[in-house]
Design an enzyme around this catalytic site. Structure first.
Site, PDB file in Angstrom:
ATOM      1  CB  CYS A   1     103.104   9.183 100.663  1.00  0.00           C
ATOM      2  SG  CYS A   1     102.349   9.152 102.299  1.00  0.00           S
TER       3      CYS A   1
ATOM      4  CB  CYS B   1     102.675  12.338 102.891  1.00  0.00           C
ATOM      5  SG  CYS B   1     103.216  10.659 103.154  1.00  0.00           S
ATOM      6  CG  ASP B   2     102.840  14.533  99.660  1.00  0.00           C
ATOM      7  OD1 ASP B   2     103.175  15.189 100.660  1.00  0.00           O
ATOM      8  OD2 ASP B   2     103.623  13.775  99.061  1.00  0.00           O
TER       9      ASP B   2
END
Ligand code: NAP
Length: 318
Positions: free
Chosen positions: A133, A136-137
């Site tokens: 992801c 997300c990261d």
């Protein structure tokens, strides 16, 4: 055994939205939300594209809000995994281990999970340099050298997003032709931070506490070589969580449940599907929530039409 009006299987945006609508319609839904409730948003940090959260919200916090809102109107929860279903007759049966539950309608909202490569070193580095992801990261990879695996729209989307943070992004694909749409490929072609490693796969992730390098293998010559890397993003598709249902419900060749166009009805009367479990195109929290709402309304209409059933008022606009 009590026969319920509605059981909802799955606790993500689709399941909780279905629970909210059904609870407000006095269907007293039972949500079997899974041992790890919340779905994919539980591994997401900031959510900035869900309307209503003007300042953004953390994924887990948003899911707790969804859950609490459904609970406020009387939805009941079991925080465990469904182990078996039987949709062969009315009422439908849902099992959690030895516990049996019966309901006239069932909404399946079990979502999907990101596919990983399945190589041994991947597990060890998940959350420590290996991710599925970028949204997300990516911010953890500012000025770093990262690799993305995959050749579909997701891989291009992840790679392009990563270029906002990383110093260099390499997209590794096992063929020399991309499955991704032309517009995505064109955009990547124009991005100076992005390059391709074609006809190659990732064989091994090298490093102890963090990712230090990747061993790549040519899918043409089988030759292997090592490249320095700070991170690896795997974007090779998602698998719908439908193993429990595919022997009873119509599904496509990837296992996604098939619903009647414009509705959430499956091929079995009284069984509905909402969210990523039936959607491999949009896969957003907002679209999952929208289809959860549709499923609750569809279940409500189904119940109202059942012979001898007192019927319920449609909640749309209530
Ligand atoms: P996908 O289209 O199925 O692509 C998966 C890619 O991963 C393929 O290129 C595949 O290679 C590769 N792959 C699969 N298993 C692999 C393995 N074990 N090792 C190495 N490579 C592997 O999946 P997706 O990209 O997640 O897209 C899913 C759907 O969502 C598509 O319909 C897509 O259009 C849509 N989507 C749209 C957008 C957008 O419009 N913005 C964004 C994301 C996704 P092969 O090509 O060789 O099979």
């Amino acid at each position: 055994m009590k026969t319920r009006e509605l059981i909802i299987i799955g606790g993500g945006p689709a399941g909780y939205t279905a629970a909210l609508y059904a609870a407000r319609a006095d269907l007293e839904p039972l949500v079997i939300e899974g041992f790890q409730w919340g779905g994919q948003l539980m591994i997401t940090s900031d959510v900035e594209n869900y309307p209503g959260y003007a300042d953004g919200v953390m994924g887990p916090e948003m899911m707790a809000d969804f859950r609490r809102q459904a609970e406020r109107f009387g939805a009941e929860f079991i925080t465990d995994d469904v182990t078996r279903v039987d949709f062969s007759e009315q009422p439908h049966r849902v099992y959690v281990g030895d516990d049996e539950y019966a309901a006239r309608t069932v909404i399946i909202a079990t979502g999907a999970t990101a596919r990983f490569l399945g190589i041994p070193s991947e597990e060890k580095h998940k959350g420590r340099g290996v991710s599925a992801c970028a949204t997300c990261d990516a911010a953890f990879f500012r000025d770093k050298d990262v690799y993305v695996v995959g050749g579909g729209d997701s891989a291009f989307e992840e790679a392009l997003f990563l270029t906002k943070f990383a110093s260099r992004v390499h997209l590794v694909h096992r063929r020399d032709e991309f499955r991704a749409s032309k517009i995505m490929v064109d955009r990547a072609d124009r991005n100076e931070k992005l390059d391709y490693v074609l006809n190659a796969v990732v064989d091994e992730i090298v490093g102890d506490a963090k990712v230090e390098a990747l061993r790549l293998r040519s899918t043409v010559t089988d030759e292997t070589w090592e490249v320095p890397a700070d991170g690896l993003f795997v974007a090779i598709g998602h698998d719908p969580s439908t193993a429990l249902f595919v022997d009873q419900l119509d599904h496509d060749d990837q296992g996604y449940l098939v619903t009647v166009p414009g509705s959430t009805a499956t091929n079995i009367p009284g069984v509905f599907a909402a969210g990523d479990v039936q959607d491999h195109t949009y896969r957003q929290a907002i679209t999952a929530a929208g289809s959860g709402c549709m499923a609750a309304l569809d279940a409500e209409r189904f119940l109202a039409a059942l012979e001898g059933h007192p019927g319920t008022a449609l909640t749309a606009g209530r």
